[in-house]
Design a protein around this motif. Sequence first.
Motif, PDB file in Angstrom:
ATOM      1  N   ASP A 126       0.786  -1.143  -0.088  1.00  0.00           N
ATOM      2  CA  ASP A 126       0.017   0.044   0.105  1.00  0.00           C
ATOM      3  C   ASP A 126       0.878   1.182  -0.091  1.00  0.00           C
ATOM      4  OD1 ASP A 126      -2.221  -1.536   0.087  1.00  0.00           O
ATOM      5  OD2 ASP A 126      -2.449  -1.390   2.481  1.00  0.00           O
ATOM      6  N   LEU A 127       1.811   1.295   0.712  1.00  0.00           N
ATOM      7  CA  LEU A 127       2.699   2.380   0.829  1.00  0.00           C
ATOM      8  C   LEU A 127       3.558   2.714  -0.524  1.00  0.00           C
ATOM      9  CD1 LEU A 127       4.050   2.038   4.695  1.00  0.00           C
ATOM     10  CD2 LEU A 127       3.266   4.287   3.595  1.00  0.00           C
ATOM     11  N   ALA A 128       4.027   1.536  -1.039  1.00  0.00           N
ATOM     12  CA  ALA A 128       4.441   1.663  -2.549  1.00  0.00           C
ATOM     13  C   ALA A 128       3.813   2.159  -3.299  1.00  0.00           C
ATOM     14  CB  ALA A 128       4.970   0.264  -2.822  1.00  0.00           C
ATOM     15  N   GLN A 129       2.291   1.714  -3.418  1.00  0.00           N
ATOM     16  CA  GLN A 129       1.399   2.429  -4.386  1.00  0.00           C
ATOM     17  C   GLN A 129       1.098   3.724  -3.897  1.00  0.00           C
ATOM     18  OE1 GLN A 129      -2.076  -0.391  -4.826  1.00  0.00           O
ATOM     19  NE2 GLN A 129      -2.509   1.043  -6.746  1.00  0.00           N
ATOM     20  N   ALA A 130       1.070   4.144  -2.714  1.00  0.00           N
ATOM     21  CA  ALA A 130       0.708   5.696  -2.473  1.00  0.00           C
ATOM     22  C   ALA A 130       2.035   6.407  -3.142  1.00  0.00           C
ATOM     23  CB  ALA A 130       0.748   5.720  -0.894  1.00  0.00           C
ATOM     24  N   HIS A 131       3.228   6.121  -2.665  1.00  0.00           N
ATOM     25  CA  HIS A 131       4.491   6.610  -3.054  1.00  0.00           C
ATOM     26  C   HIS A 131       4.497   6.680  -4.648  1.00  0.00           C
ATOM     27  CE1 HIS A 131       6.336   7.785   0.505  1.00  0.00           C
ATOM     28  NE2 HIS A 131       5.995   6.598   1.115  1.00  0.00           N
ATOM     29  N   LEU A 132       3.942   5.852  -5.270  1.00  0.00           N
ATOM     30  CA  LEU A 132       4.269   5.803  -6.896  1.00  0.00           C
ATOM     31  C   LEU A 132       3.130   6.637  -7.346  1.00  0.00           C
ATOM     32  CD1 LEU A 132       4.147   1.950  -7.694  1.00  0.00           C
ATOM     33  CD2 LEU A 132       5.830   3.620  -8.407  1.00  0.00           C
ATOM     34  N   ALA A 133       2.063   7.005  -6.734  1.00  0.00           N
ATOM     35  CA  ALA A 133       1.283   7.945  -7.118  1.00  0.00           C
ATOM     36  C   ALA A 133       1.958   9.295  -7.002  1.00  0.00           C
ATOM     37  CB  ALA A 133      -0.057   7.790  -6.337  1.00  0.00           C
ATOM     38  N   ARG A 134       2.671   9.439  -6.126  1.00  0.00           N
ATOM     39  CA  ARG A 134       3.283  10.937  -5.808  1.00  0.00           C
ATOM     40  C   ARG A 134       4.476  10.836  -6.641  1.00  0.00           C
ATOM     41  NH1 ARG A 134       2.148  12.311   0.391  1.00  0.00           N
ATOM     42  NH2 ARG A 134       4.455  12.956   0.105  1.00  0.00           N
ATOM     43  N   GLY A 135       4.975   9.834  -7.655  1.00  0.00           N
ATOM     44  CA  GLY A 135       6.294   9.809  -8.184  1.00  0.00           C
ATOM     45  C   GLY A 135       7.487   9.701  -7.517  1.00  0.00           C
ATOM     46  N   GLU A 137      11.779   1.002  -2.021  1.00  0.00           N
ATOM     47  CA  GLU A 137      12.208   0.463  -0.615  1.00  0.00           C
ATOM     48  C   GLU A 137      10.952  -0.245  -0.008  1.00  0.00           C
ATOM     49  OE1 GLU A 137      12.703   2.678   3.879  1.00  0.00           O
ATOM     50  OE2 GLU A 137      13.312   3.698   2.082  1.00  0.00           O
ATOM     51  N   HIS A 138       9.844  -0.030  -0.089  1.00  0.00           N
ATOM     52  CA  HIS A 138       8.812  -0.708   0.443  1.00  0.00           C
ATOM     53  C   HIS A 138       8.461  -2.019  -0.066  1.00  0.00           C
ATOM     54  CE1 HIS A 138       7.713   2.206   3.598  1.00  0.00           C
ATOM     55  NE2 HIS A 138       7.675   3.186   2.624  1.00  0.00           N
ATOM     56  N   LEU A 139       8.475  -1.845  -1.457  1.00  0.00           N
ATOM     57  CA  LEU A 139       8.473  -3.316  -2.272  1.00  0.00           C
ATOM     58  C   LEU A 139       9.460  -4.421  -1.980  1.00  0.00           C
ATOM     59  CD1 LEU A 139       7.388  -1.796  -5.665  1.00  0.00           C
ATOM     60  CD2 LEU A 139       6.014  -3.154  -4.093  1.00  0.00           C
ATOM     61  N   CYS A 140      10.622  -3.620  -1.674  1.00  0.00           N
ATOM     62  CA  CYS A 140      11.640  -4.871  -1.304  1.00  0.00           C
ATOM     63  C   CYS A 140      11.309  -5.379  -0.011  1.00  0.00           C
ATOM     64  CB  CYS A 140      13.044  -4.132  -1.098  1.00  0.00           C
ATOM     65  SG  CYS A 140      13.646  -3.777  -2.749  1.00  0.00           S
ATOM     66  N   GLN A 141      10.732  -4.698   1.178  1.00  0.00           N
ATOM     67  CA  GLN A 141      10.315  -5.226   2.392  1.00  0.00           C
ATOM     68  C   GLN A 141       9.133  -6.020   2.159  1.00  0.00           C
ATOM     69  OE1 GLN A 141      11.592  -4.844   5.374  1.00  0.00           O
ATOM     70  NE2 GLN A 141      13.265  -4.049   4.532  1.00  0.00           N
ATOM     71  N   ALA A 142       8.130  -5.717   1.366  1.00  0.00           N
ATOM     72  CA  ALA A 142       6.944  -6.489   1.074  1.00  0.00           C
ATOM     73  C   ALA A 142       7.358  -7.746   0.435  1.00  0.00           C
ATOM     74  CB  ALA A 142       6.159  -5.792   0.023  1.00  0.00           C
ATOM     75  N   ARG A 143       8.334  -7.878  -0.540  1.00  0.00           N
ATOM     76  CA  ARG A 143       8.731  -8.885  -1.407  1.00  0.00           C
ATOM     77  C   ARG A 143       9.536 -10.142  -0.230  1.00  0.00           C
ATOM     78  NH1 ARG A 143      11.588  -6.646  -4.777  1.00  0.00           N
ATOM     79  NH2 ARG A 143      10.115  -7.110  -6.505  1.00  0.00           N
ATOM     80  N   ARG A 176       2.336 -11.624  -5.985  1.00  0.00           N
ATOM     81  CA  ARG A 176       1.824 -11.060  -7.278  1.00  0.00           C
ATOM     82  C   ARG A 176       1.508  -9.504  -7.258  1.00  0.00           C
ATOM     83  NH1 ARG A 176      -2.812 -13.570  -7.015  1.00  0.00           N
ATOM     84  NH2 ARG A 176      -2.048 -15.387  -8.101  1.00  0.00           N
ATOM     85  N   ARG A 177       1.083  -9.003  -6.367  1.00  0.00           N
ATOM     86  CA  ARG A 177       0.893  -7.650  -6.215  1.00  0.00           C
ATOM     87  C   ARG A 177       2.161  -6.760  -6.075  1.00  0.00           C
ATOM     88  NH1 ARG A 177      -1.815  -3.829  -1.501  1.00  0.00           N
ATOM     89  NH2 ARG A 177      -2.002  -1.835  -2.685  1.00  0.00           N
ATOM     90  N   VAL A 178       3.238  -7.466  -5.561  1.00  0.00           N
ATOM     91  CA  VAL A 178       4.533  -6.735  -5.627  1.00  0.00           C
ATOM     92  C   VAL A 178       5.083  -6.623  -6.936  1.00  0.00           C
ATOM     93  CG1 VAL A 178       7.060  -7.105  -4.986  1.00  0.00           C
ATOM     94  CG2 VAL A 178       5.228  -7.428  -3.184  1.00  0.00           C
ATOM     95  N   GLU A 179       4.972  -7.902  -7.681  1.00  0.00           N
ATOM     96  CA  GLU A 179       5.376  -7.761  -9.087  1.00  0.00           C
ATOM     97  C   GLU A 179       4.470  -6.673 -10.075  1.00  0.00           C
ATOM     98  OE1 GLU A 179       8.072  -9.225 -10.039  1.00  0.00           O
ATOM     99  OE2 GLU A 179       8.236  -9.941  -7.944  1.00  0.00           O
ATOM    100  N   GLN A 180       3.148  -6.816  -9.818  1.00  0.00           N
ATOM    101  CA  GLN A 180       2.335  -5.625 -10.524  1.00  0.00           C
ATOM    102  C   GLN A 180       2.975  -4.182 -10.310  1.00  0.00           C
ATOM    103  OE1 GLN A 180      -1.287  -6.701  -9.078  1.00  0.00           O
ATOM    104  NE2 GLN A 180      -1.614  -8.196 -10.770  1.00  0.00           N
ATOM    105  N   LEU A 181       3.224  -4.067  -8.932  1.00  0.00           N
ATOM    106  CA  LEU A 181       3.908  -2.672  -8.708  1.00  0.00           C
ATOM    107  C   LEU A 181       5.090  -2.439  -9.071  1.00  0.00           C
ATOM    108  CD1 LEU A 181       2.098  -2.453  -5.133  1.00  0.00           C
ATOM    109  CD2 LEU A 181       1.426  -1.028  -7.086  1.00  0.00           C
ATOM    110  N   THR A 182       6.080  -3.426  -9.004  1.00  0.00           N
ATOM    111  CA  THR A 182       7.491  -3.301  -9.488  1.00  0.00           C
ATOM    112  C   THR A 182       7.403  -2.846 -11.137  1.00  0.00           C
ATOM    113  OG1 THR A 182       8.225  -4.995  -8.006  1.00  0.00           O
ATOM    114  CG2 THR A 182       9.550  -4.619  -9.803  1.00  0.00           C
ATOM    115  N   GLN A 183       6.441  -3.352 -11.826  1.00  0.00           N
ATOM    116  CA  GLN A 183       6.610  -3.160 -13.194  1.00  0.00           C
ATOM    117  C   GLN A 183       6.155  -1.470 -13.333  1.00  0.00           C
ATOM    118  OE1 GLN A 183       3.610  -5.725 -14.956  1.00  0.00           O
ATOM    119  NE2 GLN A 183       4.701  -7.410 -14.537  1.00  0.00           N
ATOM    120  N   GLN A 184       5.714  -0.788 -12.379  1.00  0.00           N
ATOM    121  CA  GLN A 184       5.406   0.463 -12.596  1.00  0.00           C
ATOM    122  C   GLN A 184       6.631   1.381 -12.227  1.00  0.00           C
ATOM    123  OE1 GLN A 184       1.551   1.772 -10.525  1.00  0.00           O
ATOM    124  NE2 GLN A 184       0.839  -0.448 -10.553  1.00  0.00           N
TER     125      GLN A 184
END
Length: 347
Positions: free
Chosen positions: A303-312, A319-325, A338-346
């Motif tokens: 969720d934190l990764a997604q929120a930061h992605l929205a803010r660029g 950093e948060h995706l690494c922890q999530a993985r 699966r969600r980690v991989e989807q967000l990583t692609q962004q």
Amino acid sequence: MLTVASTASLRVYVSEWENGRRPISARYAKILRGLLGITNDELTGKPETLPAPATADGYDELMDRIDAARSVSLTMVKTFMDQTELLRTMDRQMGAVSLVDQMTAHLATLEDALTFAVLPETRRPVARALAGAATLAAWQALDVGAVERAWRNYELGKRAAQEADAPMYLAHATAEQAYVLCDAGRAPMAVQLIREAQRLGGKAMSPRLAAWLYAAEAEICARAGMPDDCRRALESAVRCLPPGADARDPDMLSIFLNEGHLTRWRGSTLALLGDDEAVANLYVALDTSDPTFVRASAGLRCDLAQAHLARGEYDKAHEHLCQARLIASRTGSVRHRRRVEQLTQQL
């Protein structure tokens, strides 16, 4: 210490298992079930054979099982529910992948007890225990990627809840089932199903379960691209949630929801909408999160990764995706991976 074949031999075994040229031994079946988070039927592609009846006509065995079911007292039902609670705690801290055998056996015991219970006063308490266990088993199956098993277990939980005349259990199983549709890309249909769950619960629902259902509706509306409905549902969740730090619903033990949990859920939902407010909510949730909710922390990091992605803010998202993985790998959560991989692609 468990001894297995060499790496070269294992490569041959896997090829032969996949092509049906070699049966999977009981020893390797146990290892593979734990690694893959699947049942024995899913591993072998066929159900286990049932033992032959003790007598030619089967009546003696049937009566023995019915007589045994009569001895299922309220104390025994409590034992069933305590076992479900233990599995829920282990799942929360360790992940579902290592619990497949225990969960499968627990469900089989409950289904057996219900099948051979005759009178309503015995059947209803067992059905209620089965409804709770089946819904937990379904969520665990969804987490390890066994989506058909998840769907079937939700159906089992709903049938058991109907027999138990337990509308809260029926509403909860129906609402969680909506996540299967949502994960499959059918978010609009999932919205319809979760609203049906609210209808099924009706006035019988506790305030905490009502708040949980509204929060779930908000999340699914966000995933369906319905921001106005999402925000209305979030406001309803806040209104329904009882005050205080207590998170556990005494009438629905699978529900954990207090202000802290709802803040996290709100942040997660706002992150799906790309709302800038999500980051503040999620960091509050991160600072106050219960450390025993290990698997859920992978979702919070996503969720934190997604929120930061929205803010660029790509470095923070990474950093948060690494922890999530790491957490998802440790708990065996296919859904979070699966969600980690989807967000990583962004990134």
